[in-house]
Design an enzyme around this catalytic site. Structure first.
Site, mmCIF file in Angstrom:
data_model
loop_
_atom_site.group_PDB
_atom_site.id
_atom_site.type_symbol
_atom_site.label_atom_id
_atom_site.label_comp_id
_atom_site.label_asym_id
_atom_site.label_seq_id
_atom_site.Cartn_x
_atom_site.Cartn_y
_atom_site.Cartn_z
ATOM 1 N N THR A 18 0.828 -1.207 0.000
ATOM 2 C CA THR A 18 0.000 0.000 0.000
ATOM 3 C C THR A 18 0.862 1.256 0.000
ATOM 4 O OG1 THR A 18 -1.559 -1.237 1.408
ATOM 5 C CG2 THR A 18 -1.951 1.115 1.178
ATOM 6 N N ARG A 22 7.843 -2.835 2.775
ATOM 7 C CA ARG A 22 8.052 -2.989 4.216
ATOM 8 C C ARG A 22 8.404 -4.432 4.529
ATOM 9 N NH1 ARG A 22 3.328 0.902 6.807
ATOM 10 N NH2 ARG A 22 3.498 2.396 5.115
ATOM 11 N N SER A 113 6.314 3.693 8.402
ATOM 12 C CA SER A 113 5.178 4.431 8.948
ATOM 13 C C SER A 113 4.796 3.981 10.355
ATOM 14 C CB SER A 113 3.997 4.313 7.995
ATOM 15 O OG SER A 113 2.967 5.160 8.400
ATOM 16 N N HIS A 114 3.571 3.453 10.510
ATOM 17 C CA HIS A 114 3.087 3.114 11.847
ATOM 18 C C HIS A 114 3.647 1.790 12.355
ATOM 19 C CE1 HIS A 114 0.384 1.386 8.843
ATOM 20 N NE2 HIS A 114 0.310 0.353 9.667
ATOM 21 N N LYS A 126 10.183 3.889 0.442
ATOM 22 C CA LYS A 126 9.267 4.188 -0.665
ATOM 23 C C LYS A 126 9.814 5.321 -1.503
ATOM 24 C CE LYS A 126 6.191 7.117 2.090
ATOM 25 N NZ LYS A 126 4.822 7.619 2.202
ATOM 26 N N ASP A 277 1.701 9.409 13.658
ATOM 27 C CA ASP A 277 2.327 8.100 13.455
ATOM 28 C C ASP A 277 3.826 8.231 13.203
ATOM 29 O OD1 ASP A 277 2.230 9.091 10.859
ATOM 30 O OD2 ASP A 277 1.940 7.107 9.977
ATOM 31 N N ASP A 279 5.895 8.224 10.659
ATOM 32 C CA ASP A 279 6.453 9.138 9.660
ATOM 33 C C ASP A 279 5.696 10.452 9.564
ATOM 34 O OD1 ASP A 279 4.263 7.794 8.578
ATOM 35 O OD2 ASP A 279 5.037 7.929 6.530
ATOM 36 N N ASP A 281 2.566 11.278 8.820
ATOM 37 C CA ASP A 281 1.517 11.600 7.848
ATOM 38 C C ASP A 281 0.113 11.333 8.375
ATOM 39 O OD1 ASP A 281 1.749 8.866 7.766
ATOM 40 O OD2 ASP A 281 2.112 8.714 5.612
ATOM 41 N N ARG A 282 0.014 10.659 9.534
ATOM 42 C CA ARG A 282 -1.332 10.401 10.036
ATOM 43 C C ARG A 282 -1.531 11.053 11.395
ATOM 44 N NH1 ARG A 282 -2.837 5.143 10.556
ATOM 45 N NH2 ARG A 282 -0.756 4.280 10.485
ATOM 46 N N GLU A 363 -8.604 9.309 4.765
ATOM 47 C CA GLU A 363 -8.817 7.879 4.905
ATOM 48 C C GLU A 363 -9.278 7.585 6.323
ATOM 49 O OE1 GLU A 363 -6.136 5.210 2.432
ATOM 50 O OE2 GLU A 363 -4.722 6.609 3.318
ATOM 51 N N GLU A 364 -9.992 6.465 6.457
ATOM 52 C CA GLU A 364 -10.484 6.072 7.779
ATOM 53 C C GLU A 364 -9.349 5.718 8.731
ATOM 54 O OE1 GLU A 364 -9.744 2.797 8.653
ATOM 55 O OE2 GLU A 364 -8.860 2.619 6.644
ATOM 56 N N SER A 365 -8.145 5.516 8.174
ATOM 57 C CA SER A 365 -7.013 5.067 8.986
ATOM 58 C C SER A 365 -6.241 6.232 9.591
ATOM 59 C CB SER A 365 -6.091 4.230 8.116
ATOM 60 O OG SER A 365 -5.720 4.973 6.967
ATOM 61 N N LYS A 376 -0.620 12.509 2.913
ATOM 62 C CA LYS A 376 -1.413 12.871 4.056
ATOM 63 C C LYS A 376 -0.506 13.566 5.052
ATOM 64 C CE LYS A 376 -1.444 7.949 5.418
ATOM 65 N NZ LYS A 376 -0.602 7.396 4.338
ATOM 66 N N ARG A 496 -8.914 -6.651 7.478
ATOM 67 C CA ARG A 496 -9.609 -5.477 7.991
ATOM 68 C C ARG A 496 -11.094 -5.571 7.634
ATOM 69 N NH1 ARG A 496 -5.171 -2.827 9.530
ATOM 70 N NH2 ARG A 496 -3.526 -2.144 8.100
HETATM 71 C C1 VG1 Z 1 -2.852 1.229 5.871
HETATM 72 C C2 VG1 Z 1 -4.108 2.064 5.913
HETATM 73 C C3 VG1 Z 1 -4.189 2.960 4.681
HETATM 74 C C4 VG1 Z 1 -2.924 3.829 4.623
HETATM 75 C C5 VG1 Z 1 -1.703 2.939 4.652
HETATM 76 C C6 VG1 Z 1 -0.419 3.730 4.689
HETATM 77 O O1 VG1 Z 1 -2.862 0.408 4.719
HETATM 78 O O2 VG1 Z 1 -5.249 1.254 5.996
HETATM 79 O O3 VG1 Z 1 -5.347 3.747 4.732
HETATM 80 O O4 VG1 Z 1 -2.915 4.607 3.463
HETATM 81 O O5 VG1 Z 1 -1.720 2.101 5.804
HETATM 82 O O6 VG1 Z 1 -0.407 4.604 5.751
HETATM 83 P P1 VG1 Z 1 -3.281 -1.135 4.750
HETATM 84 O O7 VG1 Z 1 -3.018 -1.647 3.356
HETATM 85 O O8 VG1 Z 1 -2.469 -1.780 5.803
HETATM 86 O O9 VG1 Z 1 -4.739 -1.151 5.098
HETATM 87 V V1 VG1 Z 1 1.042 4.905 6.508
HETATM 88 O O10 VG1 Z 1 0.787 6.143 7.522
HETATM 89 O O11 VG1 Z 1 1.519 3.442 6.888
HETATM 90 O O12 VG1 Z 1 2.098 5.436 5.236
HETATM 91 CO CO CO Z 2 2.418 7.007 8.055
#
Ligand code: VG1
Ligand code: CO
Length: 543
Positions: A18, A22, A113-114, A126, A277, A279, A281-282, A363-365, A376, A496
């Site tokens: 996504t 990773r 990221s997270h 990335k 988070d 990096d 962005d969230r 996004e919902e995340s 983001k 999910r």
């Molecule tokens: C998750 C989230 C998605 C987000 C992605 C990257 O992806 O659900 O909404 O864009 O992480 O965010 P997935 O494929 O695990 O559902 V981040 O802040 O990790 O760059």
């Molecule tokens: Co992130």
């Protein structure tokens, strides 16, 4: 200096998900792993000759070493210059901004990221495009393709570049410019928000807590909130980025940011809380004793963005990922602007933003952003919320209540089943996918299925098609559930389950989200059989 040509062979599994590639850090540390992937990126973008790039990341374990490899490979490939955040630090939105500000040819972001960091945890890499946004699928497909055919890569033989001092140096024929990671980003924020008004709000005693979770946003939040806006010292907690995030899981949700939730729900809690988070962005925003779901946050920001100087002219449109609740669509309708529904992942928003079709995305995340960058942006969302609070002079709870009274409420939750055996998770999805055509008209747990499909997206700008982006089942009274597999995990599969129920106007359901959603939760489990297939009693994480 000598350019070495090193013989290598394809390494399995270098397929970006996504958001970038990773893996466990120890996998990234294996011989040629980083070099192969960087070579594939450079191949996929048509080489690096004469190009300028940005480089930085969230500071997680192994980043300093990877930064040096990227620099030496860019130098060997004839790049003109790389702009690096000091100590190889840059939040994802700050990297996106630097790519755009300096009109570069893209950037490398070292982050998972997270996902937790450290030698036993995760690492990621990335590539972002010249527009500042994540590489689209056409490019990530080309990267993966290149990883499967690689036979050699080129790298400069050189000592490490000093990345701890701001200024310019040379690596072979390539320039390396080390910049302050925060300044340009903070300056951008000043152009979007009413800093004098926010300063006055803090001066008048507004209390806030920002939990940077020992990840990259600490320095950004400290500079902006405490230095430029005058919030009291200590407003930012866990503000120093650490290679292992201090053992924290820098995922800003009520489960992983529990400390923040506890403080915000205490009797003497602050007026406003936020977490970000790994990096940067969230974001999660929390009012005094009031949790704001990310889907609602996007909708509230869309409805109120015009209150901030950067968005006074109104917004062109709103985009949300498909599993995100439709709360923002209702705002778009009221504003008379277009609403778009994209697959999960920020890379799908880039074309809409570039074409000027949308101003806000979410996004919902826990991710929201705007056309100021192509990622983001957690701190941006926090500042927009602060600007809205300052203009409206209301609490978060009051703003939410008024919002629901006007637009109705989309009860929403995501249930994550983590680290499932991959075959088991695939089987759940495959079984449901096979049944989709027969589902309309079926009654389950008292709900009648209206539609059932496997979401496919046609990009309205370039016509590219992305299939299999999530199974969605809607019911006749307007509720729905979505099932998809995560594309960011590094262990087994994460399933999910996204649940949504719309209730028009004041509803008397109160704040009991899981209760409001219980009919849909039951229907989803009965159709997808998650509990039976996994043997689990319930989800591992509920947001
Ligand atoms: C998750 C989230 C998605 C987000 C992605 C990257 O992806 O659900 O909404 O864009 O992480 O965010 P997935 O494929 O695990 O559902 V981040 O802040 O990790 O760059
Ligand atoms: Co992130």
């Amino acid at each position: 200096m000598t350019i070495l040509t090193v013989t290598t062979q394809p390494i399995e599994g270098q397929k970006p998900g996504t958001s970038g590639l990773r893996k466990k850090t120890r996998v990234f540390m294996t011989t040629h792993f980083v070099e192969n992937f960087v070579h594939a990126i450079l191949t996929a973008i048509g080489g690096a000759a004469e190009k300028t790039f940005v480089l930085g990341g969230d500071g997680r374990y192994f980043s300093p070493q990877v930064a040096q490899v990227i620099l030496r490979m860019c130098a060997a490939a004839g790049a003109a210059k790389v702009i690096v955040g000091r100590d190889a630090l840059l939040s994802t939105p700050a990297a996106s901004h630097l790519i755009r500000l300096n009109k570069t040819d893209g950037g490398f972001i070292m982050s998972a990221s997270h996902n937790p960091g450290g030698i036993e945890e995760d690492f990621g890499l990335k590539f972002n495009m010249p527009n500042g946004g994540p590489a689209p699928e056409s490019v990530t497909d080309a990267i993966f393709e290149a990883t499967t055919t690689i036979s050699e890569y080129r790298i400069l033989e050189a000592h490490d570049v000093d990345l701890s001092t701001i200024g310019e140096s040379s690596l072979g024929d390539m320039k390396v410019e080390v910049v302050d990671p925060v300044t340009d980003y903070a300056n951008l924020m000043e152009t979007l928000f009413d800093f004098p008004k926010l300063r006055a709000m803090f001066a008048a005693g507004f209390r806030m807590r920002f939990d940077a979770m020992c990840a990259i946003t600490g320095p950004y939040a400290t500079e902006i909130l405490e230095r430029r806006l005058g919030a009291p010292t200590g407003t930012v907690v866990n503000g120093t980025p650490l290679p292992d995030f201090g053992g924290m899981h820098p995922d800003p949700n009520p489960t992983w940011a529990k400390d923040l939730m506890d403080v915000m729900f205490a009797p003497d809690g602050p007026d406003f809380g936020a977490a970000s988070d790994g990096d940067g962005d969230r974001n999660m925003v929390v009012g005094k004793a009031t949790y704001v779901s990310p889907s609602d946050s996007l909708a509230v920001l869309a409805a109120n963005a015009h209150l901030a100087p950067g968005y006074r002219g109104g917004i062109a449109g709103v985009a949300r990922s498909m599993p995100t609740s439709a709360a923002a669509d209702r705002v778009a309708e009221a504003l008379g602007v277009e609403a778009y529904e994209t697959p999960t992942g920020w890379k799908f928003f880039g074309n809409l933003l570039d074409a000027g079709k949308v101003t806000l995305c979410g996004e919902e995340s826990f991710g929201t952003g705007s056309n100021h960058v192509r990622e983001k942006d957690g701190l941006w969302a926090v500042l927009l919320w602060l600007n809205v609070l300052a203009e409206r002079g209301q609490t978060v709870a009051e703003i939410l209540t008024e919002h629901w009274a006007r637009f109705g409420r989309n009860y929403y939750s995501r249930h994550d089943y983590e680290a499932l055996p991959i075959d088991q998770a695939n089987a759940i999805v495959e079984n449901l996918r096979a049944r989709l055509p027969d589902l309309p008209g079926t009654v389950v747990e008292g709900l009648t299925v209206a539609t059932a499909d496997d979401f496919a997206y046609t990009d309205p700008v370039d016509g590219s098609v992305s299939e299999h982006q999530g199974l969605r089942v809607t019911f006749t009274e307007g509720s729905r559930f979505v099932i998809r597999l995560s594309g960011t995990g590094t262990e087994g599969a994460t399933l999910r389950l996204y649940l949504e129920r719309y209730v028009h106007g004041p509803d008397g359901l109160g704040d009991v989200v899981q209760q409001a959603l219980s009919p849909i939760i039951k229907a989803a489990d009965s159709l997808a059989g998650i509990k039976a297939a996994t043997g689990r009693q319930g989800p591992d994480v509920v947001t």
